[in-house]
Design a protein around this motif. Structure first.
Motif, mmCIF file in Angstrom:
data_model
loop_
_atom_site.group_PDB
_atom_site.id
_atom_site.type_symbol
_atom_site.label_atom_id
_atom_site.label_comp_id
_atom_site.label_asym_id
_atom_site.label_seq_id
_atom_site.Cartn_x
_atom_site.Cartn_y
_atom_site.Cartn_z
ATOM 1 N N LEU A 283 -5.891 -17.919 -33.470
ATOM 2 C CA LEU A 283 -5.223 -16.658 -33.799
ATOM 3 C C LEU A 283 -5.422 -15.626 -32.690
ATOM 4 N N ASP A 284 -6.623 -15.580 -32.119
ATOM 5 C CA ASP A 284 -6.870 -14.649 -31.011
ATOM 6 C C ASP A 284 -5.983 -14.983 -29.812
ATOM 7 N N LEU A 285 -5.784 -16.268 -29.546
ATOM 8 C CA LEU A 285 -4.956 -16.683 -28.411
ATOM 9 C C LEU A 285 -3.491 -16.329 -28.642
ATOM 10 N N VAL A 286 -3.046 -16.370 -29.886
ATOM 11 C CA VAL A 286 -1.675 -15.938 -30.182
ATOM 12 C C VAL A 286 -1.552 -14.429 -29.979
ATOM 13 N N ARG A 287 -2.534 -13.680 -30.469
ATOM 14 C CA ARG A 287 -2.496 -12.217 -30.308
ATOM 15 C C ARG A 287 -2.434 -11.819 -28.844
ATOM 16 N N SER A 288 -3.179 -12.527 -27.997
ATOM 17 C CA SER A 288 -3.241 -12.166 -26.581
ATOM 18 C C SER A 288 -2.021 -12.650 -25.804
ATOM 19 N N GLY A 289 -1.190 -13.488 -26.417
ATOM 20 C CA GLY A 289 -0.023 -14.022 -25.724
ATOM 21 C C GLY A 289 -0.296 -15.307 -24.968
ATOM 22 N N GLU A 290 -1.539 -15.806 -25.009
ATOM 23 C CA GLU A 290 -1.844 -17.062 -24.329
ATOM 24 C C GLU A 290 -1.246 -18.261 -25.062
ATOM 25 N N LEU A 291 -1.010 -18.112 -26.365
ATOM 26 C CA LEU A 291 -0.278 -19.107 -27.150
ATOM 27 C C LEU A 291 0.978 -18.463 -27.708
ATOM 28 N N ASP A 292 2.064 -19.238 -27.777
ATOM 29 C CA ASP A 292 3.295 -18.745 -28.388
ATOM 30 C C ASP A 292 3.215 -18.782 -29.906
ATOM 31 N N ALA A 293 2.493 -19.739 -30.436
ATOM 32 C CA ALA A 293 2.359 -19.894 -31.880
ATOM 33 C C ALA A 293 1.177 -20.802 -32.149
ATOM 34 N N ALA A 294 0.703 -20.800 -33.399
ATOM 35 C CA ALA A 294 -0.400 -21.687 -33.771
ATOM 36 C C ALA A 294 -0.245 -22.081 -35.227
ATOM 37 N N PHE A 295 -0.518 -23.347 -35.512
ATOM 38 C CA PHE A 295 -0.567 -23.796 -36.891
ATOM 39 C C PHE A 295 -1.874 -23.336 -37.507
ATOM 40 N N ILE A 296 -1.793 -22.859 -38.746
ATOM 41 C CA ILE A 296 -2.977 -22.382 -39.443
ATOM 42 C C ILE A 296 -2.822 -22.720 -40.921
ATOM 43 N N ARG A 297 -3.912 -23.082 -41.558
ATOM 44 C CA ARG A 297 -3.868 -23.468 -42.971
ATOM 45 C C ARG A 297 -4.690 -22.527 -43.830
ATOM 46 N N GLY A 298 -4.241 -22.384 -45.066
ATOM 47 C CA GLY A 298 -5.066 -21.798 -46.098
ATOM 48 C C GLY A 298 -5.434 -20.347 -45.927
ATOM 49 N N THR A 299 -4.566 -19.554 -45.320
ATOM 50 C CA THR A 299 -4.836 -18.121 -45.213
ATOM 51 C C THR A 299 -3.530 -17.371 -45.361
#
Length: 295
Positions: free
Chosen positions: A135-151
């Motif tokens: 999630l931090d990497l998405v916020r910083s723009g280092e990732l375009d998106a991330a799969f995340i479960r259960g939140t």
């Protein structure tokens, strides 16, 4: 405003100082020397004709003008990021950077196969990290998106539901409970449950434990889940026990001494989301979202 010389670099420096309220820390985040940050912020203030910060030898605080400028600064930088993402899709070497979950299994295979078929010019880079790090990497723009479960809450990001993952029970293939096509949760109560520690995955542990309790049975906790290979080997060859796997992960595992059975009464599912920045270019994410729909 006295001029038209405002630069996005100056806006970026202002925003970093506003977040840190410290020129030294802002410089370290920006990987430049502190005088350069101070100089560019001063130039921005001259362009605007107003002080954006109150500076003392000990503290840095936003002035009323700084507070007023802050949301506009964020909007400008978000627009810059969105424009860069939009343009990157037009390049032959466009790259989509995606954070992945453990256990995506065949789901991830289908997403990548669909992207390769529909967007052959698009390269995909996968990054494995803990949920918080993704999630931090998405916020910083280092990732375009991330799969995340259960939140359902993640500050500063949008969580787009993409699919529900079913959980299946993994138990010894020779056990009587493996003879049916499915297994009821209450039937598993007498077997030790090998599951990750709550510190590693609180959502998953709470889901399984509370579901067991809802059937009137308290789960018997066995040794903690370690790795796929070691845990399945222990279940298949040692004293009878069981664990849970995401169905999509179970589809690709080779474990001849293990039976994977759907859990019923109740069925257990976990929602999977795609975490993205609110400013992310819709066209950049469209191929990925379409691929998720088919996964």
């Amino acid at each position: 405003m006295r001029g038209v010389g405002m630069e996005l670099r100056q806006v970026r420096y202002f925003l970093t100082v506003a977040e840190e309220l410290h020129f030294g820390r802002a410089a370290r985040r920006l990987h430049i020397v502190q005088p350069a940050v101070s100089q560019q912020v001063r130039r921005l203030e001259r362009e605007l004709g107003l002080d954006l910060f109150d500076r003392t030898t000990r503290t840095v605080t936003l002035t009323p003008a700084g507070h007023a400028f802050l949301p506009h600064a964020r909007t400008m930088l978000a627009a810059e990021q969105a424009a860069l993402e939009e343009i990157s899709l037009l390049r032959a070497d466009a790259v989509l950077r995606i954070g992945t979950n453990v256990g995506l299994g065949s789901r991830l295979d289908r997403v990548l196969a669909t992207l390769a078929e529909r967007e052959p010019r698009l390269s995909v880079e996968l990054v494995s990290a803990s949920p918080a790090a993704r999630l931090d990497l998405v916020r910083s723009g280092e990732l375009d998106a991330a799969f995340i479960r259960g939140t359902t809450a993640s500050s500063g990001l949008d969580l787009l539901p993409v699919w529900e993952d079913s959980l299946v029970a993994a138990l010894p293939a020779a056990h009587p409970l493996a003879e049916g096509e499915s297994v009821a949760l209450a039937e598993l109560a007498a077997l030790p449950l090998r599951i990750v520690t709550r510190e590693q995955n609180p959502y998953l542990v709470d889901l399984v434990v509370e579901a067991c309790r809802a059937t009137g049975s308290e789960p018997v906790l066995g040794p903690a889940f370690t790795t796929d290979q070691d845990t399945l080997a222990a279940i298949g060859n040692g004293k009878p026990s069981w664990t849970v796997f995401y169905a999509a992960k179970a589809e690709i595992l080779y474990a001849p001494r293990i039976a994977f059975r759907p859990i019923v009464s109740p069925a257990l599912t976990i929602q999977t989301y795609l975490a993205v920045r609110p400013s992310a270019a819709a066209s950049r994410l469209a191929p990925l979202l379409a691929a998720c729909d088919l996964a």
